[in-house]
Design a protein around this motif. Structure first.
Motif, PDB file in Angstrom:
ATOM      1  N   TYR A   1       0.848  -1.193   0.000  1.00 50.21           N
ATOM      2  CA  TYR A   1       0.000   0.000   0.000  1.00 50.21           C
ATOM      3  C   TYR A   1       0.885   1.244   0.000  1.00 50.21           C
ATOM      4  O   TYR A   1       1.853   1.324   0.758  1.00 50.21           O
TER       5      TYR A   1
ATOM      6  N   ASP B   1      -6.721   6.469   5.509  1.00 49.78           N
ATOM      7  CA  ASP B   1      -5.801   5.434   5.977  1.00 49.78           C
ATOM      8  C   ASP B   1      -6.290   4.084   5.478  1.00 49.78           C
ATOM      9  O   ASP B   1      -7.481   3.903   5.207  1.00 49.78           O
ATOM     10  N   PRO B   2      -5.385   3.107   5.355  1.00 50.60           N
ATOM     11  CA  PRO B   2      -5.818   1.779   4.897  1.00 50.60           C
ATOM     12  C   PRO B   2      -6.860   1.181   5.847  1.00 50.60           C
ATOM     13  O   PRO B   2      -6.815   1.410   7.056  1.00 50.60           O
ATOM     14  N   THR B   3      -7.778   0.425   5.296  1.00 51.96           N
ATOM     15  CA  THR B   3      -8.771  -0.288   6.102  1.00 51.96           C
ATOM     16  C   THR B   3      -8.249  -1.696   6.342  1.00 51.96           C
ATOM     17  O   THR B   3      -8.085  -2.476   5.407  1.00 51.96           O
ATOM     18  N   ARG B   4      -7.976  -2.006   7.597  1.00 51.93           N
ATOM     19  CA  ARG B   4      -7.460  -3.326   7.966  1.00 51.93           C
ATOM     20  C   ARG B   4      -8.615  -4.188   8.467  1.00 51.93           C
ATOM     21  O   ARG B   4      -9.408  -3.759   9.289  1.00 51.93           O
TER      22      ARG B   4
ATOM     23  N   GLY C   1      -8.474  -7.789  -1.234  1.00 50.01           N
ATOM     24  CA  GLY C   1      -7.425  -7.043  -0.545  1.00 50.01           C
ATOM     25  C   GLY C   1      -6.106  -7.780  -0.607  1.00 50.01           C
ATOM     26  O   GLY C   1      -5.914  -8.681  -1.439  1.00 50.01           O
TER      27      GLY C   1
ATOM     28  N   THR D   1      -1.440  -8.708   5.149  1.00 53.99           N
ATOM     29  CA  THR D   1      -0.430  -7.838   5.756  1.00 53.99           C
ATOM     30  C   THR D   1       0.689  -8.629   6.427  1.00 53.99           C
ATOM     31  O   THR D   1       1.708  -8.061   6.782  1.00 53.99           O
TER      32      THR D   1
ATOM     33  N   TYR E   1      -1.038   0.914  -4.996  1.00 56.39           N
ATOM     34  CA  TYR E   1      -0.103  -0.091  -4.497  1.00 56.39           C
ATOM     35  C   TYR E   1       1.121  -0.137  -5.402  1.00 56.39           C
ATOM     36  O   TYR E   1       1.012   0.043  -6.615  1.00 56.39           O
TER      37      TYR E   1
ATOM     38  N   ILE F   1      -5.419  -5.772   4.135  1.00 53.13           N
ATOM     39  CA  ILE F   1      -5.838  -4.419   3.789  1.00 53.13           C
ATOM     40  C   ILE F   1      -6.888  -4.551   2.701  1.00 53.13           C
ATOM     41  O   ILE F   1      -6.648  -5.179   1.664  1.00 53.13           O
TER      42      ILE F   1
ATOM     43  N   ASP G   1      -7.153   3.595  -3.696  1.00 53.99           N
ATOM     44  CA  ASP G   1      -5.912   3.035  -3.144  1.00 53.99           C
ATOM     45  C   ASP G   1      -4.909   2.747  -4.256  1.00 53.99           C
ATOM     46  O   ASP G   1      -5.258   2.194  -5.298  1.00 53.99           O
TER      47      ASP G   1
ATOM     48  N   ASN H   1      -3.795   6.748  -0.613  1.00 50.98           N
ATOM     49  CA  ASN H   1      -5.167   6.789  -1.107  1.00 50.98           C
ATOM     50  C   ASN H   1      -5.427   8.183  -1.670  1.00 50.98           C
ATOM     51  O   ASN H   1      -5.036   9.181  -1.054  1.00 50.98           O
TER      52      ASN H   1
END
Length: 139
Positions: free
Chosen positions: A7, A15-18, A54, A57, A79, A71, A77, A10
Motif C-alpha cells: 500500500y 488510511d488503509p482499512t485493515r 485485498g 499484511t 499499491y 488491507i 488506493d 489513497n
C-alpha cells in the motif's frame, strides 16, 4: 526483487482499512502482500483474473482456523507491486486489465487483458509498477 503488493497512498487521504475478523481457508498458507478474495466466509488466494478483496499484511501458515489480517482494496488506493513475466507490448502506463501472477504476489506483465489491475507507472529498473485495483470484490 520486492515481494507482494505494498500500500502506498489513497487519493482521498484515507488510511488503509485493515480487516481482522476472517480466517484463512483451512490448510492454505498465505504471504504478506498477496492478493486475496473471500469465499464462503474464508480468506483464500485470488486467482489471476479474480476480483480482489485485498492484500494480506502478514504471512499466514497452513493449518486450521488460522487468523488473518488484510488491507481492503478500496477505491482510490494505490499499491506498488513487482511485475513478472515478459512484458507484453501493451504493458504500458495507463493499461487496464493486467492480471495477477499465479502466486498472487505480482502483476503478470505478459497478460494485459481480463485482469483486475490498472497501471499508473512502471519502473523497469526495479521491475515494479504502481497499480490500482479496478476490479474489487467489494466495490
Amino acid at each position: 526483487m520486492p515481494q507482494g503488493f505494498r500500500y502506498v497512498y489513497n487519493d482521498y487521504g484515507k488510511d488503509p482499512t485493515r480487516i481482522t475478523e476472517f480466517l484463512m481457508k483451512d490448510d492454505e498458507a498465505g504471504s504478506a502482500g498477496e492478493a486475496i478474495k473471500l469465499v464462503s466466509g474464508r480468506v483464500t488466494k485470488a486467482a489471476p483474473t479474480d476480483p480482489i478483496a485485498g492484500f494480506l499484511t502478514a504471512n499466514v501458515g497452513a493449518g486450521t482456523d488460522k487468523e488473518t489480517e488484510f488491507i481492503l482494496a478500496r477505491e482510490g488506493d494505490w499499491y506498488d507491486a513487482p511485475y513478472s513475466g515478459s512484458p507484453a507490448a501493451g504493458f504500458v502506463q495507463g493499461v487496464t486489465g493486467v492480471v495477477l501472477a499465479a502466486d498472487g504476489l505480482s502483476a503478470n506483465a505478459a497478460t494485459v487483458t481480463g485482469g483486475a489491475l490498472s497501471v499508473l507507472s512502471i519502473n523497469d529498473n526495479k521491475k515494479t509498477a504502481r497499480v490500482k485495483v479496478k476490479n474489487r470484490q467489494f466495490s
